[in-house]
Write a protein that holds these residues in place. Structure first.
Motif, mmCIF file in Angstrom:
data_model
loop_
_atom_site.group_PDB
_atom_site.id
_atom_site.type_symbol
_atom_site.label_atom_id
_atom_site.label_comp_id
_atom_site.label_asym_id
_atom_site.label_seq_id
_atom_site.Cartn_x
_atom_site.Cartn_y
_atom_site.Cartn_z
ATOM 1 N N GLN A 1 2.306 4.770 3.210
ATOM 2 C CA GLN A 1 2.284 4.370 4.614
ATOM 3 C C GLN A 1 3.513 4.832 5.394
ATOM 4 O O GLN A 1 3.484 4.920 6.626
ATOM 5 C CB GLN A 1 2.189 2.843 4.718
ATOM 6 N N ASN B 1 -16.481 5.209 11.498
ATOM 7 C CA ASN B 1 -15.299 5.359 10.648
ATOM 8 C C ASN B 1 -15.699 6.135 9.401
ATOM 9 O O ASN B 1 -16.732 5.863 8.787
ATOM 10 C CB ASN B 1 -14.734 3.998 10.261
ATOM 11 N N ALA B 2 -14.898 7.114 9.044
ATOM 12 C CA ALA B 2 -15.229 7.969 7.907
ATOM 13 C C ALA B 2 -14.012 8.124 7.005
ATOM 14 O O ALA B 2 -12.867 8.019 7.463
ATOM 15 C CB ALA B 2 -15.688 9.337 8.397
ATOM 16 N N THR B 3 -14.267 8.365 5.731
ATOM 17 C CA THR B 3 -13.213 8.653 4.773
ATOM 18 C C THR B 3 -13.383 10.089 4.293
ATOM 19 O O THR B 3 -14.446 10.444 3.766
ATOM 20 C CB THR B 3 -13.275 7.691 3.569
ATOM 21 N N TYR C 1 -17.872 13.898 5.311
ATOM 22 C CA TYR C 1 -18.707 12.793 5.819
ATOM 23 C C TYR C 1 -20.103 13.325 6.083
ATOM 24 O O TYR C 1 -20.274 14.375 6.719
ATOM 25 C CB TYR C 1 -18.115 12.216 7.111
ATOM 26 N N CYS D 1 0.017 9.450 12.481
ATOM 27 C CA CYS D 1 -1.408 9.735 12.303
ATOM 28 C C CYS D 1 -1.667 11.195 12.651
ATOM 29 O O CYS D 1 -1.220 11.687 13.692
ATOM 30 C CB CYS D 1 -2.238 8.821 13.199
ATOM 31 N N THR E 1 0.837 -1.204 0.000
ATOM 32 C CA THR E 1 0.000 0.000 0.000
ATOM 33 C C THR E 1 0.870 1.251 0.000
ATOM 34 O O THR E 1 1.633 1.464 0.944
ATOM 35 C CB THR E 1 -0.925 0.024 1.224
ATOM 36 N N ALA F 1 -8.360 14.197 3.035
ATOM 37 C CA ALA F 1 -8.745 12.838 2.680
ATOM 38 C C ALA F 1 -8.044 11.866 3.621
ATOM 39 O O ALA F 1 -7.138 12.225 4.359
ATOM 40 C CB ALA F 1 -8.378 12.557 1.230
ATOM 41 N N GLY F 2 -8.470 10.618 3.587
ATOM 42 C CA GLY F 2 -7.873 9.626 4.464
ATOM 43 C C GLY F 2 -8.894 9.067 5.426
ATOM 44 O O GLY F 2 -10.092 9.323 5.312
ATOM 45 N N SER F 3 -8.428 8.291 6.374
ATOM 46 C CA SER F 3 -9.320 7.626 7.320
ATOM 47 C C SER F 3 -9.421 8.411 8.618
ATOM 48 O O SER F 3 -8.403 8.833 9.187
ATOM 49 C CB SER F 3 -8.810 6.208 7.612
ATOM 50 N N TRP F 4 -10.659 8.588 9.121
ATOM 51 C CA TRP F 4 -10.916 9.339 10.336
ATOM 52 C C TRP F 4 -11.961 8.611 11.185
ATOM 53 O O TRP F 4 -12.703 7.769 10.682
ATOM 54 C CB TRP F 4 -11.447 10.734 10.009
ATOM 55 N N GLU F 5 -11.988 8.924 12.468
ATOM 56 C CA GLU F 5 -13.057 8.477 13.337
ATOM 57 C C GLU F 5 -13.856 9.691 13.793
ATOM 58 O O GLU F 5 -13.279 10.704 14.189
ATOM 59 C CB GLU F 5 -12.510 7.740 14.566
#
Length: 300
Positions: A149, A293-295, A299, A248, A146, A276-280
């Motif tokens: 990272q 969980n949101a991208t 959102y 992070c 991936t 952009a990316g992964s969030w809570e």
């Protein structure tokens, strides 16, 4: 036949039990990389009759790609010859006709105390008037499948030649490129220069470069390109090289703020995230909380 192997050159005795084989070849598995091994063989004629062990055969296993995140390379073992003192690293040179085709050989890279002071050994290069291009090349590093990272991080310093201070204040026309090889060191390309030390020097620093578009097995190299017409004579140092996970990111604010909905208001609300990316996202109704969980970047 029977064979016995070890990482020490201590010959087996008559009573030593080896590994039996019925053919004239054998494969030894699960060996450690960059390790010297010693092997002995003897004939088994019967349960009570064996030959003497042969004299030892020795071999060294090759390097294998280091999985990211890596250990910190502190260059403690580095001497004047990178190829023989720093396991799995190498030094090389290239010429103007093929500037991105390095040939593994002795170069002008060496070792010195970081910043010409103290006792902290570092990779070192005196940048002055060499006509060739000199490379310091890392071991192979596996970034996984991936992209995005990991990041590269290292300390660097620039001083006047053989001094602990800098008065030149510039690289002049000298350049040190940090380059990624995307096929583990087989080929190199100017399109994969991810940082260049050049222009005005701003003092001792730590460099971090996100490997946003990179994955798989790579190598890194510092390529020194010197201007052989300038009198600028400086020392360049690298230390504490590491490939680490990109930290992070914690959001400072969320556009739209803390949103309060009126009772029985079922209207959709869109939250704009920092990137952009992964969030809570934590949703609280005053009594209970839930996490989704949101991208990003939005959102609803």
């Amino acid at each position: 036949y029977e064979y016995y192997y070890s990482t020490t050159n201590t010959a087996p005795t008559t009573a030593t039990v080896g590994t039996p084989v019925a053919t004239t070849s054998a494969t030894i598995s699960n060996l450690s990389p960059v390790t010297a091994y010693y092997v002995w063989v003897r004939s088994i004629c019967s349960d009570t009759d064996t030959s003497n062990w042969t004299i030892s055969l020795t071999f060294t296993t090759p390097c294998e790609a280091e999985m990211a995140p890596t250990a910190v390379q502190t260059f403690t073992s580095l001497s004047s010859n990178v190829n023989t003192s720093l396991p799995c690293w190498s030094e090389a040179t290239s010429v103007a006709a093929n500037p991105f085709v390095p040939t593994i050989t002795n170069s002008n890279w060496s070792s010195e105390n970081f910043g010409n002071g103290g006792s902290n050994n570092a990779a070192y290069y005196n940048i002055y008037r060499s006509t060739g291009m000199n490379w310091l090349i890392s071991n192979q590093i596996d970034l996984g499948t991936t992209p995005g990272q990991f990041r590269v991080k290292y300390d660097y310093a620039v001083t006047d030649y053989d001094e602990t201070y800098l008065t030149e204040e510039a690289y002049a026309a000298h350049v040190v490129n940090l380059i990624v090889s995307t096929d583990g060191g087989i080929t190199w390309s100017p399109s994969n220069i991810i940082y260049s030390h050049e222009g005005v020097y701003s003092g001792g620093n730590q460099i971090t470069v996100d490997l946003t578009n990179y994955s798989g097995v790579v190598k890194f190299a510092w390529r020194v390109v010197e201007n052989n017409t300038t009198d600028i004579d400086i020392d360049f140092f690298i230390d504490n090289f590491v490939v680490e996970r990109i930290p992070c990111t914690s959001p400072v604010t969320i556009a739209g703020g803390g949103i309060v909905c009126a009772e029985n208001d079922l209207a959709a609300v869109t939250v704009t995230l920092p990137s952009a990316g992964s969030w809570e996202i934590t949703i609280n109704d005053g009594t209970n909380s839930s996490v989704v969980n949101a991208t990003g970047p939005e959102y609803t």
